[in-house]
Scaffold this active site. Structure first.
Site, short mmCIF file in Angstrom:
data_model
loop_
_atom_site.label_atom_id
_atom_site.label_comp_id
_atom_site.label_asym_id
_atom_site.label_seq_id
_atom_site.Cartn_x
_atom_site.Cartn_y
_atom_site.Cartn_z
N VAL A 48 -20.08 11.32 21.86
CA VAL A 48 -21.36 10.70 22.16
C VAL A 48 -21.17 9.66 23.26
O VAL A 48 -20.23 8.86 23.22
CB VAL A 48 -21.96 10.04 20.90
N GLY A 82 -18.98 12.24 16.89
CA GLY A 82 -19.63 12.74 15.68
C GLY A 82 -19.02 14.06 15.29
O GLY A 82 -18.08 14.53 15.91
N GLY A 98 -18.70 7.01 20.80
CA GLY A 98 -18.33 7.50 19.47
C GLY A 98 -18.15 9.00 19.45
O GLY A 98 -18.34 9.69 20.45
N ASP A 143 -25.08 16.29 5.85
CA ASP A 143 -23.93 15.43 6.16
C ASP A 143 -24.36 13.97 6.19
O ASP A 143 -24.08 13.24 7.12
CB ASP A 143 -23.29 15.87 7.48
N LYS A 197 -25.17 13.41 23.38
CA LYS A 197 -24.16 14.07 22.54
C LYS A 197 -23.76 15.37 23.21
O LYS A 197 -24.56 16.28 23.40
CB LYS A 197 -24.73 14.33 21.15
N GLY A 227 -19.40 16.53 18.31
CA GLY A 227 -18.99 16.27 19.68
C GLY A 227 -18.98 14.79 20.01
O GLY A 227 -19.30 13.93 19.19
#
Ligand SMILES: *[C@@H]1O[C@H](CO)[C@@H](O)[C@H](O)[C@H]1NC(C)=O
Ligand SMILES: *[C@@H]1O[C@H](CO)[C@@H](O)[C@H](O)[C@H]1NC(C)=O
Ligand SMILES: *[C@@H]1O[C@H](CO)[C@@H](O)[C@H](O)[C@H]1NC(C)=O
Ligand SMILES: *[C@@H]1O[C@H](CO)[C@@H](O)[C@H](O)[C@H]1NC(C)=O
Ligand SMILES: *[C@@H]1O[C@H](CO)[C@@H](O)[C@H](O)[C@H]1NC(C)=O
Ligand SMILES: *[C@@H]1O[C@H](CO)[C@@H](O)[C@H](O)[C@H]1NC(C)=O
Ligand SMILES: *[C@@H]1O[C@H](CO)[C@@H](O)[C@H](O)[C@H]1NC(C)=O
Ligand SMILES: *[C@@H]1O[C@H](CO)[C@@H](O)[C@H](O)[C@H]1NC(C)=O
Length: 651
Positions: free
Chosen positions: A342, A337, A335, A453, A356, A340
């Site tokens: 992951v 984020g 993924g 966030d 990450k 950066g």
């Protein structure tokens, strides 16, 4: 005139005289004089190179967008231009040439600049500007003439719904551009335009345009909100070439039906509405009617806080991480984020981790970075993703987290094929878990950490569907000031950001509460707040939920997949809490400790929710008078306000 200017001018006069010397309407520019370059420096040479490349005859004026870069850091210059989507290559080129020349006068020695004209934008910087959302040098303009009051409501509604459609189409169009008109009275049209730089992802483009259109002055006869990454504009006269726009995209066949919104038969809807009203009345008559469950334990105790690890014990060897992630292989990528990529990693002893790899430079030294990681690693709670360690190698900074096996909440919530895996009990447990995780960050962890966030993709789910909040403390790790109330960098995601944060960069624990309220409504409805375009005029989930509440049909909000198998009193209570969380005035939102109490006890009486803030439909009165006062004279047709300098890092 500096030697630099002379060189460029000569260049223009020799090679560009052929281009018609059309003049272009200057709108605004921003080039902070805090970072400048010396006349003869490498930076100035590199800048000259990219400017002449951008205005060279072979640049891509047909697509209206071109980037150029030259040199090595720290003297590397990246630049771009963006022409309005309806313009011919000739007009585009003419504007770029004009803006390059103009930049030499307006920004003679600044390292970064953005200049806006009616027809194009020119931008350059020593920083990475490509594929990055930026709000540095944003500005709102408004025509001081107000729409007559007997038309203003219709005008605002027509304009906003047309803008929403334009954004949806622009995002997926190759040029990331859309222009259209709409009728607001029998004889009057409003013309509008939205455009992103095409280097943005669809998601970033959408985020940017939402920010932009939500700050347009909808009560005026014209306005625009310009940012380096996107812009929007409307007028009551045609300001773009309608013929060219028509040629650009064939007219849409008809408004596409959004799937999954009208799948219910009328009979069952009526049944639900009637039962809802009955239930709401019963609830109002006496809360305890349905409540038989015991008070649940909403503990806030951290897992174990005594093993305070020093920064050094958290440091991991780069090669170990390389090996664990198979050299950051594509197949290990799980993924992306906000900070950066992951990767999933497996250490030799079998421990699985999420790695990450931070993409953005963090503006602070190694020692501070280590300190902040150590601080964040001490935050331990069963509803928080655990930070296990970090790694520093050259400029590379890596954070290592516990691996949470199920994906994030949004993966289930918004996928019609998977939403069924989250039944009401799961959802209720998730709401409570997130609340406890955030409460711990806000108050129980000795430090006050504001997440900033909070969103569905930052809630991970373990094998038992217990929620774990991810990505907290990033502001600390990135050296953004936690103590200041106003921030230059907005680290949030449109749709979850509280109005005061999105508009003025003000954040507090109450901005997390706002995001949490949006999350509750999303968990219950299975709908995303930020991609919500209802036909009945509700522009977002928050507004939609409020309207249902006001009409005493809150259960219409509930996702069909859980509607028939949920505890109605709890659902209604959760919606109620969600609406309290999204109150416009932060002071009126409950704190997380109150929320946890409201969730755990049915005997706590909740205040009556009020209409939440819709971002732009009703701009606060104060804002308008401020801007009127700031208009210098009647000869200045546009007034500028809110030219705040902030950066937006979504996701
Ligand atoms: C700019 O355009 C206006 C009207 O189109 C014209 O009157 C003016 O002379 C032009 N100026 C230059 C420098 O070309
Ligand atoms: C930078 O700009 C501000 C206002 O625009 C001005 O007051 C200041 O003197 C400038 N500083 C330098 C070094 O040019
Ligand atoms: C800049 O270059 C000119 C000639 O190219 C030279 O005369 C001048 O001394 C240089 N200035 C600096 C500050 O290097
Ligand atoms: C245009 O061509 C010149 C050389 O002919 C080259 O240096 C420059 O990079 C080209 N620019 C673009 C945008 O392709
Ligand atoms: C470049 O700018 C200067 C001064 O701003 C102006 O006199 C000149 O005409 C401009 N050149 C072109 C080609 O637009
Ligand atoms: C609005 O008011 C003006 C007069 O102030 C009138 O001419 C116009 O017809 C009205 N429009 C509508 C839609 O009522
Ligand atoms: C508008 O666009 C059309 C087609 O691209 C072009 O032929 C026409 O000249 C343009 N009109 C203006 C005023 O630029
Ligand atoms: C403001 O709007 C009026 C029409 O109501 C228009 O004539 C005028 O040109 C606009 N001002 C600007 C700067 O666009």
């Amino acid at each position: 005139m500096s030697s630099y200017t002379r060189i460029i001018s000569l260049l223009f006069f020799s090679s560009f005289l052929a281009v018609c010397a059309q003049n272009h309407t200057y709108v605004y520019h921003d080039c902070p004089n805090t970072t400048t370059y010396a006349r003869n420096s490498t930076y100035s040479t590199n800048l000259r190179t990219i400017l002449s490349s951008l205005s060279s005859p072979n640049a891509s004026y047909t697509t209206g967008f071109q980037t150029a870069a030259s040199g090595q850091a720290p003297d590397r210059v990246t630049g771009l231009f963006l022409c309005r989507g309806d313009l011919s290559p000739e007009v585009c080129r003419s504007c770029v040439v004009f803006s390059v020349n103009d930049s030499l006068t307006r920004c003679p020695n600044e390292r970064e600049a953005v200049l806006y004209y009616d027809e194009c934008m020119l931008r350059y910087s020593h920083r990475t500007i490509l594929s990055t959302l930026s709000r540095n040098g944003e500005a709102v303009f408004r025509n001081d003439t107000t729409i007559p009051s007997n038309q203003s409501e219709r005008f605002g509604n027509v304009l906003m719904s047309t803008l929403s459609q334009a954004v949806a189409d622009a995002v997926t169009s190759p040029r990331k551009f859309d222009a259209r008109k709409a009728e607001y009275t029998a004889a009057r049209n409003v013309y509008l335009l939205v455009q992103c730089t095409p280097d943005l992802t669809n998601q970033d483009c959408s985020t940017c345009l939402q920010v932009s259109i939500n700050q347009l002055p909808l009560d005026k006869v014209g306005g625009r909100f310009i940012l380096p990454s996107c812009n929007s504009r409307f007028e009551t006269y045609p300001f773009y070439n309608q013929t060219a726009v028509k040629a650009l995209s064939p007219p849409p066949v008809s408004a596409p039906e959004r799937p999954g919104k009208s799948g219910k038969s009328n009979g069952s809807v009526v049944a639900i509405v009637v039962s809802t009203i009955v239930v709401v009345l019963l609830l109002l008559a006496g809360y305890c009617f349905f409540t038989k469950r015991k008070k649940e334990a909403y503990d806030t105790a951290p897992a174990s806080d005594d093993e305070i690890s020093s920064a050094d014990s958290l440091q991991l060897d780069y090669r170990t991480i390389q090996a664990a992630t198979n050299y950051f292989s594509e197949s290990n990528n799980i993924g992306r984020g906000g900070f950066g990529e992951v990767y999933k990693g497996t250490f030799p002893n079998g421990t699985e981790v999420a790695v990450k790899r931070l993409s953005k430079t963090s503006g602070q030294g190694e020692a501070e970075f280590k300190n902040e990681v150590a601080v964040v690693a001490k935050l331990q709670h069963r509803n928080l993703v655990k930070l296990l360690g970090f790694c520093l190698e050259g400029t590379e900074r890596i954070l290592v987290y516990e691996y949470v096996p199920n994906k994030s909440l949004d993966y289930f919530l918004f996928d019609p094929a998977k939403e069924g895996q989250l039944d009401w009990d799961h959802r209720y447990k998730i709401i409570g878990g997130i609340a406890r995780g955030i409460l711990y960050l806000h108050q129980d962890s000795r430090l006050t950490i504001i997440h900033r966030d909070l969103k569905a993709s930052n809630i991970l789910l373990d094998a038992d569907m217990n929620p774990k909040v991810a990505d907290f403390g990033m502001a600390r790790i990135f050296g953004m000031d936690q103590t200041e109330e106003r921030t230059r960098r907005i680290v949030g995601t449109y749709g979850y950001m509280s109005p005061e944060y999105a508009m003025r960069g003000q954040y507090s624990m109450k901005s997390d509460v706002y995001s949490f309220g949006v999350l509750i409504l999303e968990i219950i409805s299975g709908k995303k707040n930020n991609s919500f375009f209802e036909t009945d005029g509700a522009r977002d989930l928050v507004t939609y939920a409020w309207r249902l509440w006001r009409n005493e049909t809150p259960l219409d909000l509930v996702a069909p997949v859980i509607r028939h198998n949920c505890q109605i009193n709890k659902v209604v209570r959760c919606i109620h809490i969600g609406l309290l969380c999204v109150r416009e005035d932060p002071a009126n939102r409950p704190t997380l400790s109150t929320i946890v109490m409201m969730l755990s006890s049915n005997t706590v009486t909740l205040p009556v929710p009020k209409q939440p803030k819709f971002f732009a439909q009703s701009r606060p009165k104060k804002d308008l008078t401020d801007s009127e006062q700031s208009t210098k004279s009647s000869s200045v047709p546009w007034s500028i306000d809110g030219a705040s300098i902030t950066e937006l890092y979504p996701r």
